[in-house]
Design an enzyme around this catalytic site. Sequence first.
Site, PDB file in Angstrom:
ATOM      1  N   ILE A 195      11.208   1.187  -5.621  1.00  0.00           N
ATOM      2  CA  ILE A 195      10.038   1.992  -5.999  1.00  0.00           C
ATOM      3  C   ILE A 195       8.984   0.938  -6.344  1.00  0.00           C
ATOM      4  CG2 ILE A 195       9.050   3.637  -7.629  1.00  0.00           C
ATOM      5  CD1 ILE A 195      11.857   4.848  -7.912  1.00  0.00           C
ATOM      6  N   PRO A 196       8.085   0.663  -5.390  1.00  0.00           N
ATOM      7  CA  PRO A 196       7.264  -0.555  -5.410  1.00  0.00           C
ATOM      8  C   PRO A 196       6.099  -0.559  -6.401  1.00  0.00           C
ATOM      9  CG  PRO A 196       6.656   0.793  -3.554  1.00  0.00           C
ATOM     10  CD  PRO A 196       7.814   1.490  -4.213  1.00  0.00           C
ATOM     11  N   CYS A 197       6.405  -0.619  -7.683  1.00  0.00           N
ATOM     12  CA  CYS A 197       5.354  -0.639  -8.703  1.00  0.00           C
ATOM     13  C   CYS A 197       4.483  -1.891  -8.605  1.00  0.00           C
ATOM     14  CB  CYS A 197       5.957  -0.478 -10.099  1.00  0.00           C
ATOM     15  SG  CYS A 197       7.281  -1.623 -10.481  1.00  0.00           S
ATOM     16  N   HIS A 198       4.966  -2.918  -7.894  1.00  0.00           N
ATOM     17  CA  HIS A 198       4.136  -4.110  -7.690  1.00  0.00           C
ATOM     18  C   HIS A 198       2.908  -3.796  -6.836  1.00  0.00           C
ATOM     19  CE1 HIS A 198       7.073  -4.023  -4.377  1.00  0.00           C
ATOM     20  NE2 HIS A 198       6.108  -4.562  -3.633  1.00  0.00           N
TER      21      HIS A 198
END
Length: 151
Positions: free
Chosen positions: A114-117
Site C-alpha cells: 500500500i504505497p504511502c511513499h
Amino acid sequence: MLICTVKTQFGRLILTEEDGALVSVNWGNAVREDASELLQRASLQISEYDHGTRQQFDLPLRIGGSAFQKAVCDAIYAIPFGDTCTYGDIAKALGVPAQAVGQACGANPIPIIIPCHRVMGAKGLTGFSGAGGVETKVALLRHEGAAGLLI
C-alpha cells in the site's frame, strides 16, 4: 500469525500473515521464519518489485483499524506506480481534512504494497514512517521513476 523476512534494496522487510491475509510489512529481521503459500507469494512479489519487474501487487490484504483508516489505505493503494498525489487530493476525495489523511497514511500497516511513499505534501516531499524515513521514501520514488515529481 506467520512471519518471514525479505531482503530488498530498501532494507529487510518483515511480512506478517494472519488468517490468509497479509496484515503488516515492517522493517527489521523476523525472530522466526514461517512458511506459507501466501508468504511465498508476497516474498516473490516484493522481490519482483525490488528488481523492477513488478509494478502492482496482487495479494490478499487486511487493514486493521477504523473504516476511515481502510478508506485512506484504499485510496493510497489506487495510486499508480510511478505517480504521486497529495494528502489534500485524498482528503478532498474522502471529504475529510488533509491532516487526518496524513495521520492515517503514517499508520499504514502495509507500506510499499500500500504505497504511502507516493503521497506527498501540498508543497512536495514529506516524511515517511518506514525505516530510513524520508531517504527511504525518496529511494522508493526513484525506483518507480517518480524522481521528477520530488521537486
